[in-house]
Design a protein around this motif. Structure first.
Motif, mmCIF file in Angstrom:
data_model
loop_
_atom_site.group_PDB
_atom_site.id
_atom_site.type_symbol
_atom_site.label_atom_id
_atom_site.label_comp_id
_atom_site.label_asym_id
_atom_site.label_seq_id
_atom_site.Cartn_x
_atom_site.Cartn_y
_atom_site.Cartn_z
ATOM 1 N N LYS A 205 0.765 -1.089 -0.006
ATOM 2 C CA LYS A 205 -0.254 0.180 0.029
ATOM 3 C C LYS A 205 0.866 1.480 -0.065
ATOM 4 O O LYS A 205 1.677 1.396 0.898
ATOM 5 C CB LYS A 205 -0.714 0.030 1.157
ATOM 6 C CG LYS A 205 -1.847 1.170 1.097
ATOM 7 C CD LYS A 205 -2.559 1.214 2.402
ATOM 8 C CE LYS A 205 -3.670 0.064 2.446
ATOM 9 N NZ LYS A 205 -4.427 0.370 3.768
ATOM 10 N N SER A 206 0.610 1.978 -0.972
ATOM 11 C CA SER A 206 1.510 3.396 -1.115
ATOM 12 C C SER A 206 1.005 4.339 -0.075
ATOM 13 O O SER A 206 -0.120 4.184 0.362
ATOM 14 C CB SER A 206 1.425 3.866 -2.593
ATOM 15 O OG SER A 206 0.199 4.232 -2.920
ATOM 16 N N GLN A 207 1.840 5.616 0.078
ATOM 17 C CA GLN A 207 1.488 6.423 0.796
ATOM 18 C C GLN A 207 0.184 7.390 -0.012
ATOM 19 O O GLN A 207 -0.715 7.710 0.566
ATOM 20 C CB GLN A 207 2.727 7.519 0.896
ATOM 21 C CG GLN A 207 3.837 6.974 1.702
ATOM 22 C CD GLN A 207 4.928 8.041 1.933
ATOM 23 O OE1 GLN A 207 4.823 9.122 1.410
ATOM 24 N NE2 GLN A 207 5.726 7.752 2.857
ATOM 25 N N ALA A 208 0.203 7.197 -1.380
ATOM 26 C CA ALA A 208 -1.109 7.842 -1.896
ATOM 27 C C ALA A 208 -2.293 7.155 -1.755
ATOM 28 O O ALA A 208 -3.346 7.819 -1.430
ATOM 29 C CB ALA A 208 -0.912 7.796 -3.417
ATOM 30 N N THR A 210 -2.871 5.322 1.163
ATOM 31 C CA THR A 210 -3.199 5.778 2.607
ATOM 32 C C THR A 210 -3.856 7.080 2.562
ATOM 33 O O THR A 210 -4.665 7.457 3.648
ATOM 34 C CB THR A 210 -2.003 5.748 3.507
ATOM 35 O OG1 THR A 210 -1.169 4.178 3.325
ATOM 36 C CG2 THR A 210 -2.159 5.909 5.049
ATOM 37 N N ALA A 211 -3.152 8.153 2.144
ATOM 38 C CA ALA A 211 -3.825 9.507 1.999
ATOM 39 C C ALA A 211 -5.081 9.459 1.479
ATOM 40 O O ALA A 211 -5.987 10.458 1.943
ATOM 41 C CB ALA A 211 -2.800 10.542 1.043
ATOM 42 N N THR A 214 -7.661 8.573 3.868
ATOM 43 C CA THR A 214 -7.842 9.782 4.817
ATOM 44 C C THR A 214 -9.036 10.657 4.408
ATOM 45 O O THR A 214 -9.560 11.228 5.084
ATOM 46 C CB THR A 214 -6.501 10.344 5.324
ATOM 47 O OG1 THR A 214 -5.594 9.519 5.611
ATOM 48 C CG2 THR A 214 -6.951 11.312 6.389
ATOM 49 N N GLU A 278 -4.831 6.406 -7.751
ATOM 50 C CA GLU A 278 -3.852 5.484 -7.231
ATOM 51 C C GLU A 278 -4.612 4.346 -6.367
ATOM 52 O O GLU A 278 -4.198 3.383 -6.564
ATOM 53 C CB GLU A 278 -3.070 6.349 -6.490
ATOM 54 C CG GLU A 278 -2.228 7.280 -7.046
ATOM 55 C CD GLU A 278 -0.712 6.586 -7.936
ATOM 56 O OE1 GLU A 278 -0.727 5.433 -7.414
ATOM 57 O OE2 GLU A 278 -0.143 7.428 -8.573
#
Length: 309
Positions: A205-208, A210-211, A214, A278
């Protein structure tokens, strides 16, 4: 996906290949299929079942009986108000009619609810929920299970409620199978790299992504706020022009504020769309890995909503 028939990989919580990856699970699934007269390892047959059952649920929720009950309920609630403005004889007639209409409305809506539950508990659909519960007990995580399958309701934001009318059953976990010779655990095919191959690798799972989880439910207020600011500015200007009060024109300063709010909303929307792309790629990769036999983590509500949409 609009206007096209969903493929099994897009629609099914678990594909037949995943169900067949564990011999003990396959035996249990076939036993369930025998009881319900359906091969739950056949992706085409299961896809047809889910499509048919979802259509039946929608028909139960939106049929003529729903409209009849809603109309009778509205009329029954409005009649007492209409009676207050009418003559005494007409008022009595209106009040007398509201009672039977209310009874008809409640009976119709209760019947709609009962029919919806009956469709939800269709034997073949109940068997599929049993299959999914059995798969979980054998260690297969469901990356995605559509809310309607468990009888969940959607709220105004489009998210599924936590309360399920017909939840996927929970069974006691099945211990990993052990070999007969050395007593060592036999790895699940999804956990054996040599058996799974590169196609079964679960993506990180990329930061994108996860963002996106949110910010997925954030926003949506910029348009409304901008319009209110413009209306307030217009109201202040009208007041200043009609009352000879120059201070009213000060409200015009809200116009550039509204424009700024709209620009911020557009910027946030573009960023959310980028993150959504993403996240959608990640979800598709997870579903592809699951279809190839890999064990995958359960998706968050924000990511599951992407599949629902």
């Amino acid at each position: 996906m609009t206007g096209t028939t969903p493929t099994p990989a897009e629609q099914l919580p678990l594909e037949g290949a995943a169900l067949a990856s564990d011999p003990r699970l396959l035996t249990a699934v076939r036993a369930i299929g025998t009881r319900h007269g359906l091969d739950y390892t056949d992706d085409s047959a299961v896809t047809a079942l889910l499509t048919e059952r979802r259509g039946a649920l929608r028909s139960a929720e939106r049929g003529p009986l729903v409209w009849l009950g809603a109309l009778a309920l509205v009329i029954a609630l409005l009649l007492p108000f209409a009676a207050s403005a009418a003559s005494t004889q007409a008022a009595r007639a209106s009040l007398a009619a509201s009672g039977p209409l209310l009874v008809i409305a409640v009976a119709a809506l209760v019947r709609v609810r009962d029919r919806w539950k009956q469709e939800l508990r269709h034997p073949a659909l109940a068997g599929y929920r049993e299959v999914l519960g059995t798969a979980r007990a054998h260690g297969l995580a469901l990356a995605y299970a559509p809310g309607w399958l468990e009888g969940r309701r959607k709220d105004s934001a489009g998210s599924w409620s936590e309360k399920a009318v017909a939840p996927i059953p929970s069974y006691e976990s099945v211990e990993p199978q052990t070999g007969t010779a050395g007593g060592e655990a036999v790895p699940h095919p999804a956990e054996d790299p040599s058996a799974a191959g590169p196609a079964a690798q679960v993506p990180a799972k990329s930061q994108a992504v996860t963002a996106y989880e949110t910010v997925a439910d954030q926003g949506g207020w910029h348009d409304e706020t901008g319009c209110l600011l413009v209306l307030a500015a217009g109201g202040g200007a009208v007041w200043g022009a009609t009352s000879d009060t120059p201070a009213g024109y000060a409200a015009l300063v809200l116009v550039p504020v509204a424009i700024l709010v709209w620009l911020l909303g557009r910027r946030q929307g573009l960023e959310r769309e980028r993150l959504r792309a993403e996240a959608l790629s990640y979800v598709r990769a997870v579903r592809s890995a699951q279809a190839a036999g890999a064990r995958v983590p359960e998706l968050s509500p924000a990511l599951r909503k992407l599949l629902d949409d």
